[in-house]
Design an enzyme around this catalytic site. Structure first.
Site, PDB file in Angstrom:
ATOM      1  N   ASP A 141       0.999  46.634 -29.778  1.00  0.00           N
ATOM      2  CA  ASP A 141       0.390  47.533 -28.293  1.00  0.00           C
ATOM      3  C   ASP A 141       1.350  48.580 -27.760  1.00  0.00           C
ATOM      4  O   ASP A 141       2.407  48.636 -28.206  1.00  0.00           O
ATOM      5  CB  ASP A 141       0.222  46.537 -27.621  1.00  0.00           C
ATOM      6  CG  ASP A 141      -0.803  46.690 -26.410  1.00  0.00           C
ATOM      7  OD1 ASP A 141      -1.532  47.679 -26.569  1.00  0.00           O
ATOM      8  OD2 ASP A 141      -0.693  46.110 -25.235  1.00  0.00           O
ATOM      9  N   ASN A 185     -11.780  46.593 -29.318  1.00  0.00           N
ATOM     10  CA  ASN A 185     -11.700  48.127 -28.933  1.00  0.00           C
ATOM     11  C   ASN A 185     -12.519  49.210 -29.233  1.00  0.00           C
ATOM     12  O   ASN A 185     -12.439  50.498 -29.036  1.00  0.00           O
ATOM     13  CB  ASN A 185     -10.537  48.310 -29.937  1.00  0.00           C
ATOM     14  CG  ASN A 185      -8.913  47.813 -29.699  1.00  0.00           C
ATOM     15  OD1 ASN A 185      -8.190  47.307 -30.664  1.00  0.00           O
ATOM     16  ND2 ASN A 185      -8.646  47.806 -28.217  1.00  0.00           N
TER      17      ASN A 185
HETATM   18  C1  IPE Z   1      -4.629  44.283 -28.707  1.00  0.00           C
HETATM   19  O1  IPE Z   1      -4.301  45.564 -27.934  1.00  0.00           O
HETATM   20  C2  IPE Z   1      -5.309  44.831 -29.800  1.00  0.00           C
HETATM   21  C3  IPE Z   1      -4.527  45.523 -30.958  1.00  0.00           C
HETATM   22  C4  IPE Z   1      -3.447  45.760 -30.758  1.00  0.00           C
HETATM   23  C5  IPE Z   1      -5.395  45.924 -32.007  1.00  0.00           C
HETATM   24  P1  IPE Z   1      -5.281  45.843 -26.560  1.00  0.00           P
HETATM   25  O2  IPE Z   1      -4.445  47.019 -26.070  1.00  0.00           O
HETATM   26  O3  IPE Z   1      -6.600  46.196 -27.096  1.00  0.00           O
HETATM   27  O4  IPE Z   1      -5.373  44.677 -25.713  1.00  0.00           O
HETATM   28  P2  IPE Z   1      -5.589  44.519 -24.201  1.00  0.00           P
HETATM   29  O5  IPE Z   1      -6.690  45.356 -23.874  1.00  0.00           O
HETATM   30  O6  IPE Z   1      -4.426  45.264 -23.487  1.00  0.00           O
HETATM   31  O7  IPE Z   1      -5.650  43.226 -23.809  1.00  0.00           O
HETATM   32  C1  IPE Z   2      -2.313  49.612 -29.591  1.00  0.00           C
HETATM   33  O1  IPE Z   2      -2.050  50.448 -28.650  1.00  0.00           O
HETATM   34  C2  IPE Z   2      -3.362  50.021 -30.703  1.00  0.00           C
HETATM   35  C3  IPE Z   2      -4.621  49.550 -30.546  1.00  0.00           C
HETATM   36  C4  IPE Z   2      -5.135  48.995 -29.632  1.00  0.00           C
HETATM   37  C5  IPE Z   2      -5.628  50.392 -31.579  1.00  0.00           C
HETATM   38  P1  IPE Z   2      -2.902  50.935 -27.631  1.00  0.00           P
HETATM   39  O2  IPE Z   2      -3.869  51.972 -27.885  1.00  0.00           O
HETATM   40  O3  IPE Z   2      -3.485  49.779 -26.892  1.00  0.00           O
HETATM   41  O4  IPE Z   2      -2.035  51.529 -26.313  1.00  0.00           O
HETATM   42  P2  IPE Z   2      -1.795  51.184 -24.808  1.00  0.00           P
HETATM   43  O5  IPE Z   2      -1.755  49.750 -24.644  1.00  0.00           O
HETATM   44  O6  IPE Z   2      -3.164  51.737 -24.253  1.00  0.00           O
HETATM   45  O7  IPE Z   2      -0.555  51.753 -24.438  1.00  0.00           O
HETATM   46 MG    MG Z   3      -3.146  48.295 -25.495  1.00  0.00          MG
END
Ligand code: IPE
Ligand code: IPE
Ligand code: MG
Length: 254
Positions: free
Chosen positions: A32, A80
């Protein structure tokens, strides 16, 4: 340069004060913070995802080097899909490229690729490359690299319940026989050990619908760094902390 580049596996474990038996068999990672990493630098979110691929590569190679049995990476959750089309298109392209570009590393490291999550909704060109890499690596017997793509923990349980209900309806399964083993074998992760260690980067202390059934007794380790900055030293620190944890599984000490 990370100290690991000039060290053997034994030297790294010795430096960290670890025994091979104290390593987790299966590490699962919620990667993340790609977007935040980019935004903090005035870059588009996708630049964070692009840099995140480098962390994937480093983590896969380091886990192989240390002799970890399985690494599961949360690449895309079902939730996502709520993100903007452009970000999703670029994520799909990165994924497709990863599945092509990493073939050499996968084969060189004797890694067997696995993928969990629903195929429906993924672009056919991603599915094609995925199938090719799965097929190419199927006889490798080193580390299992499991990518969770279009994965949701609740959706996985829904799929398992549907499958078991069908078998019960068709007279192949007595509902009284349903137990934890039968449920575990109906999940996408059948044949995989449960994760021992769950790592999440970027500081958030939640599981975001990841491996809900399988992480019942996983040790959780949260790194404050965003995923693009996650490096060998963070992984090594998680292993040191993991080895110090006392896992009781509901029992009593020692
Ligand atoms: C979890 O991260 C999903 C992945 C790392 C693929 P998110 O960024 O989607 O999670 P939330 O929305 O902060 O819970
Ligand atoms: C994790 O990084 C990757 C995916 C969920 C695909 P994020 O895209 O969630 O990055 P933040 O959490 O918004 O910084
Ligand atoms: Mg994230």
């Amino acid at each position: 340069m990370p100290a690991t580049e000039s060290e053997s596996q034994e030297q790294t474990l010795e430096r960290l004060g670890l025994e091979p038996e104290s390593l987790p068999r299966h590490i699962a990672v919620i990667m993340d913070g790609n977007g935040r990493w980019a935004q903090q630098r005035g870059l588009p979110r996708i630049e964070g995802h692009r840099r995140g691929v480098g962390s994937v590569r480093r983590t896969v190679e380091e886990c192989c080097r240390l002799g970890i049995g399985q690494l599961t990476l949360y690449c895309l959750s079902q939730e996502n899909w709520k993100r903007p089309r452009l970000e999703l298109d670029l994520l799909m392209e990165l994924l497709r490229r990863y599945l092509i570009d990493e073939r050499d590393t996968i084969m060189k490291n004797n890694v067997r690729l696995q993928v969990i999550g629903r195929r429906e909704g993924l672009p056919p060109e991603v599915i094609d490359e995925m199938n090719r890499t799965l097929e190419m690596s199927r006889d490798n017997d080193g580390m299992v690299l499991c990518l969770a793509i279009n994965y949701g923990g609740r959706a996985e349980i829904v799929d398992a319940v549907r499958e078991l209900s069908r078998r019960a309806r068709d007279g192949q399964l007595d509902p009284e026989d349903v137990d934890e083993t039968i449920i575990a074998e109906a999940l996408y992760t059948r044949d995989m050990p449960d994760p021992d260690l769950l790592i999440r980067t970027a500081g958030e202390q939640r599981v975001s619908n990841f491996l809900l059934w399988q992480i019942s007794y996983a040790e959780i380790w949260v790194a404050s760094v965003c995923w693009p900055e996650f490096a060998e030293e963070h992984l090594q620190q998680s292993l040191v902390d993991f080895a110090r944890r006392e896992r009781r599984y509901g029992g009593l000490n020692g």
